[in-house]
Write an enzyme that holds these catalytic residues in place. Structure first.
Site: not given
Ligand code: PLP
Length: 422
Positions: A138, A215, A218, A241, A379
């Protein structure tokens, strides 16, 4: 119980035995119409919806204890501080960190990566050094490293991705050398759904004493995060999220690194004492939390963690896997669909193209039918444009409250798009 009642309950439950229809009652936003049709919200990778317990935790905070934290000796301030710090403890337990010193409240994943790039990356990188990310990052886990490498005359390298959307691990191993000072990779890809082998990446990196950042924007909505199990050095995710509010996020970092890092922002809260001549920084984790924090955001995130614990990751995975399989089957049946991202290990994200249709046109027609999907680069412009040579994809991403009927609506929508445009 009457047999028709039993039959109805059985129908309402998914194959996993989880009553998704009952759960939907906790999400008021799902009970509305968009362009005259019941909304089908399939943009969960962008942000997911909030249960009443989260919404109420924020309004309760403002109705009963709103006050600034860590500052007042008065009762309201003490209560607000207690609630804020209780949320931090919930996060610590949620990610299985050793200490609350390692849990920093940020505004989201983006700020978490920036904090590490500037406070840590700046101090360790020299000219000619290398930082490794992947081709599926991302922008949030790419641009900060790109800027840093440019500033330091260092080199940013990308782990290649195969056609199925998986990291090519033997190429990654070949990229490791003495010049590599940092690795930062996405745990679960937002545009492909791929679940990356992060434990393996960390094991390889640690053999060479290279720190690794994950990261987890998600990953946190779908998988149990365990920083001890993965042994990551840094990990960031966003509250919005994981059923929590926007504007709040978490950076987990090992204490040994945080102790040495300089603050990335400065001002109130992050200081122990200030004179006209010098400042002594506060203890961890407050050294990295300058200014009045997002108090209601932290409290809302705490309520979101309670919600996830109540549902359980086993139920979340089972329900989402069922939806993913069903979506692959139904979209496949619609015909003329090209799936982008067919990794073996995937979260509930389906990126696809409808032959002969621009993703934006498809997204606009689906919206008219009340179906919210994402279209474009998501993104991850370099991945979509440079790696896959596409102008965008259509992305449907599922959460625990989505149903098979909603996927049927998506499949119907796709047939309509094809009828209108192909
Ligand atoms: N990383 C990934 C994989 C994401 O999907 C996102 C958001 O879509 C981010 C980082 C950035 O998150 P935020 O905008 O909440 O900081």
């Amino acid at each position: 119980m009457q047999s028709d009642v039993i039959e109805n309950i059985a129908k309402r439950k998914s194959q996993t035995g989880f009553d998704v229809y009952k759960l939907r009652d906790e999400f008021p936003i799902l009970n509305q119409k968009v362009h005259g049709n019941p909304v089908v919200y399939l943009d969960n990778a962008a942000t997911n919806q909030k249960p009443l317990s989260v919404i109420n935790s924020i309004s309760d905070y403002y109705k009963t204890i709103n006050s600034n934290v860590h500052r007042g000796v008065h009762s309201l301030s003490e209560k607000a501080t207690e609630a804020y710090e209780a949320a931090r403890e919930k996060v610590r337990e949620f990610v299985n960190a050793d200490s609350i010193k390692e849990i920093i409240f940020t505004s989201g994943t983006t700020e978490g990566v920036n904090l590490v790039a500037y406070s840590f990356g700046e101090s360790i990188l020299n000219e000619g050094d290398e930082v490794i990310v992947s081709q599926m990052e991302h922008h949030s886990n790419l641009v900060p490293w790109q800027i840093l490498c440019e500033k330091k005359n260092a080199v940013l390298k990308y782990i290649p991705v195969n056609d199925a959307g998986e990291l090519i691990m033997n190429e990654f191993e070949k990229m490791i050398n003495d010049k590599v000072k940092m690795i930062s990779v996405v745990y679960v890809s937002n545009s492909l759904g791929t679940i990356n082998p992060v434990k393996e990446i960390i094991e390889i990196a640690h053999k060479h004493n290279i720190p690794v950042m994950l990261d987890a924007a998600q990953a946190a909505p779908h998988l149990k995060i365990d920083v001890k199990y993965s042994d990551c050095d840094f990990l960031a995710f966003s509250g919005h999220k994981v059923f929590g509010p926007t504007g709040i996020g978490i950076l987990y970092a090992k204490e040994k690194f945080l102790e040495k890092m300089l603050p990335y922002k400065s001002g109130g809260e992050m200081i122990k004492s200030v004179t006209y001549n010098e400042t002594v920084f506060n203890d961890l984790p407050y050294k990295f939390e300058a200014g009045t924090p997002n108090i209601e955001g932290a409290i809302g995130l705490g309520a979101a963690i309670d919600f996830i614990k109540r549902i359980g990751y086993e139920n979340i995975s089972a329900q989402e896997n069922e939806l993913l399989d069903y979506a692959n089957e139904k979209l496949g049946e619609a015909g003329g669909i090209r799936f982008i991202g067919t990794a073996k290990n995937k979260a509930s994200v389906v990126s696809f193209l409808i032959e002969g249709v621009h993703p934006y046109d498809a997204g606009t027609i689906l919206d008219q039918m009340g179906i919210a999907v994402r279209t474009g680069f998501h993104c991850t412009q370099p991945l979509i444009e440079q790696r896959y040579k596409l102008t965008g994809t259509i992305r449907a991403s599922f959460s625990i409250y989505n149903t098979k009927e909603e996927i049927d609506r998506l499949a119907e929508g796709i047939l309509k798009v094809k009828k209108m445009l192909v």
